[in-house]
Write a protein that holds these residues in place. Structure first.
Motif, mmCIF file in Angstrom:
data_model
loop_
_atom_site.group_PDB
_atom_site.id
_atom_site.type_symbol
_atom_site.label_atom_id
_atom_site.label_comp_id
_atom_site.label_asym_id
_atom_site.label_seq_id
_atom_site.Cartn_x
_atom_site.Cartn_y
_atom_site.Cartn_z
ATOM 1 N N GLN A 127 0.801 -1.372 -0.016
ATOM 2 C CA GLN A 127 -0.162 0.089 -0.044
ATOM 3 C C GLN A 127 1.019 1.229 0.154
ATOM 4 O O GLN A 127 0.460 2.224 -0.780
ATOM 5 C CB GLN A 127 -1.015 -0.032 1.141
ATOM 6 N N GLU A 128 1.890 1.206 0.644
ATOM 7 C CA GLU A 128 2.865 2.226 0.891
ATOM 8 C C GLU A 128 3.548 2.683 -0.644
ATOM 9 O O GLU A 128 3.591 3.817 -1.080
ATOM 10 C CB GLU A 128 3.965 2.053 1.976
ATOM 11 N N TYR A 130 2.333 1.727 -3.515
ATOM 12 C CA TYR A 130 1.367 2.331 -4.351
ATOM 13 C C TYR A 130 0.961 3.869 -4.095
ATOM 14 O O TYR A 130 1.087 4.632 -4.871
ATOM 15 C CB TYR A 130 0.035 1.514 -4.256
ATOM 16 N N LYS A 131 1.096 4.201 -2.811
ATOM 17 C CA LYS A 131 0.758 5.479 -2.400
ATOM 18 C C LYS A 131 1.799 6.332 -2.874
ATOM 19 O O LYS A 131 1.828 7.414 -3.367
ATOM 20 C CB LYS A 131 0.605 5.681 -1.054
ATOM 21 N N ALA A 134 1.752 6.784 -6.738
ATOM 22 C CA ALA A 134 0.453 7.710 -6.901
ATOM 23 C C ALA A 134 1.037 9.408 -6.609
ATOM 24 O O ALA A 134 0.843 10.120 -7.466
ATOM 25 C CB ALA A 134 -0.640 7.366 -6.267
ATOM 26 N N LEU A 160 -8.059 3.962 -10.063
ATOM 27 C CA LEU A 160 -7.204 3.555 -9.017
ATOM 28 C C LEU A 160 -6.708 2.264 -9.364
ATOM 29 O O LEU A 160 -5.437 1.851 -9.051
ATOM 30 C CB LEU A 160 -7.940 3.263 -7.796
ATOM 31 N N TRP A 177 -9.283 -1.492 0.918
ATOM 32 C CA TRP A 177 -8.030 -0.746 0.172
ATOM 33 C C TRP A 177 -8.592 0.240 -0.616
ATOM 34 O O TRP A 177 -8.091 1.477 -0.661
ATOM 35 C CB TRP A 177 -7.399 -1.705 -0.724
ATOM 36 N N MET A 181 -7.498 4.237 -0.638
ATOM 37 C CA MET A 181 -6.861 4.798 -1.727
ATOM 38 C C MET A 181 -7.593 6.130 -2.434
ATOM 39 O O MET A 181 -6.891 6.617 -2.927
ATOM 40 C CB MET A 181 -6.245 3.675 -2.543
ATOM 41 N N PHE A 184 -7.155 9.123 -1.045
ATOM 42 C CA PHE A 184 -5.721 9.641 -0.852
ATOM 43 C C PHE A 184 -5.390 10.322 -2.272
ATOM 44 O O PHE A 184 -4.962 11.191 -2.304
ATOM 45 C CB PHE A 184 -4.741 8.374 -0.639
ATOM 46 N N VAL A 185 -5.880 9.582 -3.301
ATOM 47 C CA VAL A 185 -5.781 9.892 -4.837
ATOM 48 C C VAL A 185 -6.375 11.418 -4.890
ATOM 49 O O VAL A 185 -5.842 12.262 -5.357
ATOM 50 C CB VAL A 185 -5.880 8.976 -5.810
#
Length: 191
Positions: A127-128, A130-131, A134, A160, A177, A181, A184-185
Motif C-alpha cells: 500500500q505504501e 502504491y501511494k 501515486a 485507482l 483498500w 486509496m 488519498f488520490v
C-alpha cells in the motif's frame, strides 16, 4: 468538467464519455500519438483510457521496482498527456492493474516476497509503494505542459486499479483498500 449525479458537463453542456481503451499508449512516438488522437477525435472519441503505470516486463517500464521510476518512461508519459491535451481528448489514467503485460499487483507481491498477488490489497508495504507511486505521479510537473498531473485539465479521471480480481480472498480486502486509496488520490487530484 463537472460530475452532476451520473452525468458529466463541460462548459455547461452535457459531456458523453465516448472513447476507447488503449493500454501502453505512452510508448508511441510523438507522431504516432498525434495521429492516434487525431483519428480518435475524427471517429467521435472524446476520452481515452490508458495506463499511467507499468511494472511488467515491457519496453519502457515506468516503475522498475519499489519506489524506483524510469525518467525516460515518465518523459514518454508526459508526451502522451501533452498530445492528448493538444488534440482536445480527455484521459482516464489507471494507476495499477490486476495482471497482464503492464504488470500490477503481481509485481508488488513479488517485491514484498509473497507468491499471493492478493497481498497487494492488505499488505502495508504494498500500500505504501502504491501511494508513493501515486504521489510521485500526481505531484509530478509534466515536462511538456508545465502542469502537475494532479491539476492537468486533460486528465478526466484517475482509475485507482484497472480490472480488479481477488479470487479466493475476502472481497472486503479490496473494498477496504479502495476506501483508503480513493481519498488519498483525491487529495492529490481534487478536480
Amino acid at each position: 468538467m463537472k460530475a452532476q449525479g451520473l452525468s458529466f458537463t463541460e462548459g455547461g453542456k452535457g459531456f458523453f464519455l465516448n472513447g476507447v481503451e488503449a493500454p501502453g499508449l505512452y510508448r508511441l512516438s510523438a507522431d504516432q500519438l498525434a495521429d492516434f488522437f487525431k483519428k480518435a477525435k475524427a471517429a467521435g472519441g472524446k476520452v481515452v483510457k490508458t495506463n499511467a503505470f507499468s511494472t511488467g516486463k515491457t519496453p519502457d517500464t515506468i516503475q522498475t521496482g519499489p519506489d524506483l521510476w524510469d525518467p525516460k518512461a515518465l518523459a514518454k508519459l508526459d508526451q502522451m498527456v501533452a498530445a492528448a491535451k493538444a488534440s482536445g481528448i480527455k484521459l482516464i489514467l489507471s494507476l495499477s492493474a490486476d495482471a497482464g503485460a503492464e504488470g500490477g499487483k503481481e509485481a508488488y507481491a513479488t517485491w514484498v516476497g509473497s507468491p499471493n498477488p492478493g497481498v497487494f490489497f492488505i499488505n502495508f508495504q504494498c500500500q505504501e509503494w502504491y501511494k508513493n507511486y501515486a504521489k510521485m505521479l500526481l505531484t509530478r510537473i509534466n515536462k511538456v505542459t508545465g502542469v502537475s498531473y494532479g491539476s492537468e485539465s486533460a486528465i478526466l479521471a484517475w482509475d485507482l486499479f484497472d480490472t480488479p480480481h481477488n479470487p479466493g480472498d475476502d472481497p472486503a480486502s479490496f473494498n477496504q483498500w479502495l476506501a483508503a486509496m480513493g481519498p488519498f488520490v483525491k487529495s492529490l487530484a481534487p478536480h
